[in-house]
Scaffold this motif. Structure first.
Motif, PDB file in Angstrom:
ATOM      1  N   ASP A 208      22.041  77.061  16.631  1.00  0.00           N
ATOM      2  CA  ASP A 208      21.531  78.274  16.619  1.00  0.00           C
ATOM      3  C   ASP A 208      20.265  79.445  16.491  1.00  0.00           C
ATOM      4  N   ILE A 209      19.347  78.393  16.366  1.00  0.00           N
ATOM      5  CA  ILE A 209      17.988  79.523  16.170  1.00  0.00           C
ATOM      6  C   ILE A 209      17.399  80.223  17.384  1.00  0.00           C
ATOM      7  N   VAL A 210      17.541  79.036  18.705  1.00  0.00           N
ATOM      8  CA  VAL A 210      17.020  79.409  20.292  1.00  0.00           C
ATOM      9  C   VAL A 210      18.487  80.202  20.195  1.00  0.00           C
ATOM     10  N   ALA A 211      19.937  79.815  19.668  1.00  0.00           N
ATOM     11  CA  ALA A 211      20.671  81.285  21.052  1.00  0.00           C
ATOM     12  C   ALA A 211      20.624  82.392  20.361  1.00  0.00           C
ATOM     13  N   SER A 212      20.198  82.521  18.750  1.00  0.00           N
ATOM     14  CA  SER A 212      19.664  83.737  18.023  1.00  0.00           C
ATOM     15  C   SER A 212      18.830  84.888  18.929  1.00  0.00           C
ATOM     16  N   ILE A 213      17.435  83.921  19.653  1.00  0.00           N
ATOM     17  CA  ILE A 213      16.193  84.076  20.384  1.00  0.00           C
ATOM     18  C   ILE A 213      17.037  84.474  21.515  1.00  0.00           C
ATOM     19  N   LEU A 214      17.749  83.769  22.352  1.00  0.00           N
ATOM     20  CA  LEU A 214      18.339  84.198  23.643  1.00  0.00           C
ATOM     21  C   LEU A 214      19.618  85.433  23.795  1.00  0.00           C
ATOM     22  N   GLU A 215      20.382  85.388  22.241  1.00  0.00           N
ATOM     23  CA  GLU A 215      20.822  86.738  22.314  1.00  0.00           C
ATOM     24  C   GLU A 215      19.865  87.707  21.815  1.00  0.00           C
ATOM     25  N   TYR A 216      19.052  88.085  21.631  1.00  0.00           N
ATOM     26  CA  TYR A 216      18.287  89.054  20.825  1.00  0.00           C
ATOM     27  C   TYR A 216      17.505  89.400  22.505  1.00  0.00           C
ATOM     28  N   THR A 217      16.880  88.923  23.157  1.00  0.00           N
ATOM     29  CA  THR A 217      16.362  88.355  23.954  1.00  0.00           C
ATOM     30  C   THR A 217      17.194  89.390  25.775  1.00  0.00           C
ATOM     31  N   ALA A 218      18.549  89.211  25.020  1.00  0.00           N
ATOM     32  CA  ALA A 218      19.406  89.502  26.362  1.00  0.00           C
ATOM     33  C   ALA A 218      20.073  90.284  26.455  1.00  0.00           C
ATOM     34  N   ALA A 219      19.583  91.402  24.576  1.00  0.00           N
ATOM     35  CA  ALA A 219      20.258  92.552  24.430  1.00  0.00           C
ATOM     36  C   ALA A 219      19.277  92.777  24.870  1.00  0.00           C
ATOM     37  N   GLY A 220      17.585  93.348  24.615  1.00  0.00           N
ATOM     38  CA  GLY A 220      16.478  93.369  25.085  1.00  0.00           C
ATOM     39  C   GLY A 220      16.429  93.642  26.750  1.00  0.00           C
ATOM     40  N   ARG A 221      16.733  92.722  27.559  1.00  0.00           N
ATOM     41  CA  ARG A 221      16.982  92.958  28.933  1.00  0.00           C
ATOM     42  C   ARG A 221      17.822  94.339  29.440  1.00  0.00           C
ATOM     43  N   ALA A 222      18.790  94.034  28.216  1.00  0.00           N
ATOM     44  CA  ALA A 222      19.982  95.513  28.537  1.00  0.00           C
ATOM     45  C   ALA A 222      19.564  97.153  28.125  1.00  0.00           C
ATOM     46  N   GLY A 223      18.200  96.760  27.572  1.00  0.00           N
ATOM     47  CA  GLY A 223      18.095  98.130  27.104  1.00  0.00           C
ATOM     48  C   GLY A 223      18.043  98.872  25.553  1.00  0.00           C
ATOM     49  N   GLN A 224      18.632  97.248  24.914  1.00  0.00           N
ATOM     50  CA  GLN A 224      18.997  97.593  22.958  1.00  0.00           C
ATOM     51  C   GLN A 224      17.661  97.401  22.388  1.00  0.00           C
ATOM     52  N   MET A 225      16.397  97.680  23.161  1.00  0.00           N
ATOM     53  CA  MET A 225      15.461  97.684  22.368  1.00  0.00           C
ATOM     54  C   MET A 225      15.319  97.119  20.950  1.00  0.00           C
ATOM     55  N   ASP A 226      16.528  97.611  20.337  1.00  0.00           N
ATOM     56  CA  ASP A 226      16.254  98.045  18.608  1.00  0.00           C
ATOM     57  C   ASP A 226      16.575  96.123  18.142  1.00  0.00           C
ATOM     58  N   SER A 227      17.256  95.922  19.689  1.00  0.00           N
ATOM     59  CA  SER A 227      17.314  94.357  19.206  1.00  0.00           C
ATOM     60  C   SER A 227      16.149  93.502  19.594  1.00  0.00           C
ATOM     61  N   VAL A 228      15.184  93.863  19.969  1.00  0.00           N
ATOM     62  CA  VAL A 228      14.137  93.212  20.482  1.00  0.00           C
ATOM     63  C   VAL A 228      13.425  93.442  19.042  1.00  0.00           C
ATOM     64  N   SER A 229      12.626  94.850  18.314  1.00  0.00           N
ATOM     65  CA  SER A 229      12.955  94.839  16.870  1.00  0.00           C
ATOM     66  C   SER A 229      12.894  94.326  15.787  1.00  0.00           C
ATOM     67  N   GLN A 230      14.529  94.171  16.107  1.00  0.00           N
ATOM     68  CA  GLN A 230      15.127  93.127  15.265  1.00  0.00           C
ATOM     69  C   GLN A 230      14.379  91.929  14.906  1.00  0.00           C
ATOM     70  N   LEU A 231      14.413  90.917  15.862  1.00  0.00           N
ATOM     71  CA  LEU A 231      13.509  89.755  16.373  1.00  0.00           C
ATOM     72  C   LEU A 231      12.299  89.466  15.978  1.00  0.00           C
ATOM     73  N   TYR A 232      11.580  90.543  15.997  1.00  0.00           N
ATOM     74  CA  TYR A 232      10.145  90.742  15.512  1.00  0.00           C
ATOM     75  C   TYR A 232      10.331  90.736  13.286  1.00  0.00           C
ATOM     76  N   LYS A 233      11.437  91.630  13.117  1.00  0.00           N
ATOM     77  CA  LYS A 233      11.491  91.203  11.947  1.00  0.00           C
ATOM     78  C   LYS A 233      11.582  90.444  11.269  1.00  0.00           C
ATOM     79  N   VAL A 234      12.715  89.756  11.097  1.00  0.00           N
ATOM     80  CA  VAL A 234      13.610  88.150  11.272  1.00  0.00           C
ATOM     81  C   VAL A 234      13.040  87.064  11.139  1.00  0.00           C
ATOM     82  N   ALA A 235      11.680  86.954  12.634  1.00  0.00           N
ATOM     83  CA  ALA A 235      11.509  85.628  12.692  1.00  0.00           C
ATOM     84  C   ALA A 235      10.306  86.417  11.778  1.00  0.00           C
TER      85      ALA A 235
END
Length: 246
Positions: A208-235
């Protein structure tokens, strides 16, 4: 935030479960010179073939020092504290899924900070401007906070990988702010490849943890940088990257 993002947050919270404090310098020079003596090494090699608990490890080393003193070999005081952190006991993930197969380290021992340094994975790649010394300082602070108990060496290695994850996430956010797409792509590439954090992968029993990292990263690649900010926060990257300057 969507329900999917809430689920991802919950799964990845384990990445930020640790907190911090300052690195400790050790007397490695004297100890290294002492271990170069063949009589000391032979004595310790014989001892290491026996099963070692924390108490037994202390007796072996103390006995070796006494024996060597008897034949006239000077042994520095640093040798008296060497290897005390290494218990000789290893986790058994078959019995407890919260464990891996690495050695349990006594964080109360005076040489525990040396084991933290030894756990640094040589293949770990960091963004430009972030150094292994930065990572070691951060992870040392984490385990200094835990210095009244025990931790596995695998947890130390995965904490280094977590530091790297945070460093690349921060680098991506900085790159986006600077409109530096090449730099952002390098960060996204690192985060998208679980081979860059193999210990975290091995400890993620459910995936689940790795899946979450990949989800946030895929969203960031799609231009959703708020997902990258969220990854920074939850980690909990802010704490891990305290004092790091790009």
């Amino acid at each position: 935030m969507t329900d999917t993002e809430d689920d991802a947050d919950a799964r990845i919270q384990a990445l930020g479960a640790l907190r911090l404090s300052p690195p400790v310098a050790r007397e490695l020079g004297e100890l290294t010179r002492a271990f170069e003596d063949p009589r000391l090494r032979a004595s310790l090699d014989r001892a290491s073939r026996r099963e070692r608990t924390v108490v037994r490890a202390r007796r072996i080393i103390a006995g070796a020092v006494v024996a060597l003193a008897g034949v006239g070999l000077a042994v520095p005081a640093a040798a008296l504290t060497s290897w005390l952190a290494r218990t000789g006991e290893f986790g058994n993930p078959a019995v407890n899924t919260e464990e891996d197969a690495t050695e349990w380290i006594d964080l109360r021992a005076p040489d525990a900070p040396e084991v933290v340094v030894e756990a640094y994975p040589a293949e770990l790649r960091l963004p430009e401007g972030v150094t292994p010394e930065d990572a070691i300082a951060s992870v040392t602070r984490v385990f200094e906070k835990m210095s009244d108990g025990f931790a596995q060496e695998g947890l130390m290695t995965s904490t280094y990988e977590n530091f790297a994850l945070c460093a690349w996430t921060a680098d991506w956010l900085d790159a986006d702010a600077d409109a530096d797409s090449a730099r952002g792509n390098r960060a996204a590439d690192w985060l998208s490849d679980p081979a860059n954090y193999p210990t975290m992968v091995s400890q993620d029993i459910t995936g689940d943890i790795v899946a979450s990292i990949l989800e946030y990263t895929a969203a960031g690649r799609a231009g959703q940088m708020d997902s990258v900010s969220q990854l920074y926060k939850v980690a909990s990257c802010k704490g891990l990257l305290e004092g790091v300057e790009w």
